[in-house]
Design an enzyme around this catalytic site. Structure first.
Site, PDB file in Angstrom:
ATOM      1  N   LYS A 104      12.039 -47.556  49.887  1.00 34.81           N
ATOM      2  CA  LYS A 104      13.474 -47.425  50.143  1.00 34.81           C
ATOM      3  C   LYS A 104      14.048 -46.233  49.373  1.00 34.81           C
ATOM      4  CE  LYS A 104      15.899 -51.125  50.679  1.00 34.81           C
ATOM      5  NZ  LYS A 104      16.642 -52.405  50.488  1.00 34.81           N
ATOM      6  N   PHE A 105      13.620 -46.065  48.127  1.00 30.26           N
ATOM      7  CA  PHE A 105      14.099 -44.950  47.307  1.00 30.26           C
ATOM      8  C   PHE A 105      13.645 -43.615  47.888  1.00 30.26           C
ATOM      9  CE2 PHE A 105      13.748 -42.208  43.434  1.00 30.26           C
ATOM     10  CZ  PHE A 105      15.107 -42.137  43.163  1.00 30.26           C
ATOM     11  N   GLN A 106      12.443 -43.576  48.417  1.00 31.41           N
ATOM     12  CA  GLN A 106      11.951 -42.344  49.046  1.00 31.41           C
ATOM     13  C   GLN A 106      12.838 -41.960  50.224  1.00 31.41           C
ATOM     14  OE1 GLN A 106       9.297 -40.251  48.177  1.00 31.41           O
ATOM     15  NE2 GLN A 106      10.180 -38.944  49.759  1.00 31.41           N
TER      16      GLN A 106
ATOM     17  N   CYS B 176      33.411 -36.715  39.010  1.00 31.10           N
ATOM     18  CA  CYS B 176      33.145 -35.631  39.952  1.00 31.10           C
ATOM     19  C   CYS B 176      34.374 -34.864  40.430  1.00 31.10           C
ATOM     20  CB  CYS B 176      32.390 -36.184  41.160  1.00 31.10           C
ATOM     21  SG  CYS B 176      30.723 -36.758  40.763  1.00 31.10           S
TER      22      CYS B 176
ATOM     23  N   LEU C 150      29.212 -47.110  43.406  1.00 26.79           N
ATOM     24  CA  LEU C 150      29.585 -46.216  44.502  1.00 26.79           C
ATOM     25  C   LEU C 150      29.710 -47.047  45.770  1.00 26.79           C
ATOM     26  CD1 LEU C 150      26.818 -43.557  43.726  1.00 26.79           C
ATOM     27  CD2 LEU C 150      29.224 -43.324  43.124  1.00 26.79           C
TER      28      LEU C 150
ATOM     29  N   GLY D 124      29.702 -34.371  46.799  1.00 27.05           N
ATOM     30  CA  GLY D 124      29.421 -35.713  46.312  1.00 27.05           C
ATOM     31  C   GLY D 124      28.242 -36.367  47.000  1.00 27.05           C
TER      32      GLY D 124
END
EC number: 2.3.1.95
Length: 389
Positions: free
Chosen positions: A55-57, A164, A267, A305
């Site tokens: 999932k992170f990939q 940001c 987020l 962002g």
């Protein structure tokens, strides 16, 4: 007898605030986004979490980032194993790094800006230092004054944990300082370091995982002043107007909390939609007084962002793809460096405009906008005017 109005007139600048120089810097450690998932799960001892790694990939691939710079190396992380866990106390180690590294990279960027400016450091009258990384007393603004050897009478402003949107905030403050203090020269330094947010993965915290794929380290320095000295100071952009808006009903969209594990953040998935739904109001408020309604006729410096934010803003305003090219190029090559990002974009734009033989620093156009988006949800809007090349 001199009148009060006469005294006030003498104390103020005559012309608008201008950007007189820009410098940028990054830590030497550059990571390849295409292999970062393997690296991240290895150094955090999380390779057993195979589904989460996949999932992170995918998250890394969707960012459209190619490279990022990070102070943290594998060696540093091995020396600080608690930073690799998801929930282990590590704030002391992180703070020690921040106090040292944030001003160090800030100095590198500031040195470049001062060299381009061409004036002696003794003419710097104000310092604005902005970072979301770490907290100290005295602040890292003090550390920078020592590192650079600035006059101890420089008036300094330390801005912590703005996030940001702060690239717009520092310009808003610098504009007021430069225009209301004759001969003021304001050094802005934004220096960000992800050592405060790096942590191991958790299957229950996708916000943190997105941040690990997105955020990066970098510093930018800008010198702001009104009434440039002819033949010595060369303006790059004029600061025409500034505005800040806290979007109604957006509480909880973006935020962070400093904990024993470092700076944690959240987020909300609705952030791109919230920003895009409010972007036209910000544009109209800024450009209606100038009689400008075609936002493809101006140049764009938008805080990157994330890809989804840029995509939705582009769609909402019906922007041509080239309008966000400088912004997307910085996102691709550097990642999200929080407050420093917009100045990397500004620097790239003015250099590319010169290389391509365009007539102004703003891609050949006269008017432009700089946007900062961040916690609150806060939108900073700065109207810029380019300078002839």
């Amino acid at each position: 007898m001199v009148s009060v109005s006469g005294i006030r007139k003498v104390q103020r600048a005559e012309g608008p605030a201008t950007v007189l120089a820009i410098g940028t810097a990054n830590p030497p450690n550059c990571i390849d986004q295409s292999t970062y998932a393997d690296y991240y799960f290895r150094v955090t001892n999380s390779e057993h979490m195979t589904d989460l790694k996949k999932k992170f990939q995918r998250i890394c691939e969707r960012t459209q980032i190619k490279n990022r710079h990070m102070y943290l190396t594998e060696e540093i992380l091995k020396e600080n194993p608690n930073m690799c866990a998801y929930k282990a106390p590590s704030l002391d180690a992180r703070e020690d790094m921040m106090i040292r590294e944030v001003p160090r990279v800030g100095k590198e960027a500031a040195t470049k800006a001062i060299k381009e400016w061409g004036q002696p450091m003794s003419k710097i009258t104000h310092l604005i230092f902005c970072t979301t990384s770490g907290v100290a007393l005295p602040g890292v603004d003090y550390e920078l004054i020592v590192l650079l050897g600035l006059d101890p009478c420089v008036k300094r402003y330390m801005m912590y944990h703005q996030g940001c949107f702060a690239g717009g905030t520092v310009l808003r403050l610098a504009k007021d300082l430069a225009e209301n203090n004759k001969d003021a020269r304001v050094l802005i330094v934004c220096s960000e370091n992800t050592a405060v947010t790096f942590r191991g993965p958790s299957e229950t915290d996708m916000d943190s995982l997105v941040g690990q794929a997105l955020f990066a380290d970098g510093a930018a320095a800008i010198i702001i002043g009104s009434d440039p000295v002819p033949e010595v100071e060369k303006p790059i952009f004029e600061l025409v107007s500034t505005d800040q808006k806290l979007v109604p009903g957006s509480h909880g969209a973006i935020g962070g909390l400093l904990r024993e594990v470092g700076l944690t953040f959240y987020l909300n998935k609705s952030v791109p939609d919230i920003i895009s739904q409010n972007i036209n109001d910000a544009l109209n408020k800024a450009f209606d007084p100038l009689g400008i309604s075609d936002y493809n006729s101006i140049f764009w410096i938008a805080h990157p962002g994330g890809r989804a934010i840029l995509d939705q803003v582009e769609q909402k305003v019906n922007l041509k793809p080239e309008k966000m090219k400088a912004t997307r190029d910085v996102l691709s090559n550097y990642g999200n460096m929080s407050s420093a990002c917009v100045f990397f974009i500004m620097d790239l734009m003015r250099k590319r405009s010169l290389e391509e033989g365009l007539k102004t620093t703003g891609e050949g156009l006269d008017w432009g906008v700089l946007f900062g988006f961040g916690p609150g949800l806060t939108i900073e809007t700065v109207v810029l005017r380019s300078v002839a090349i």
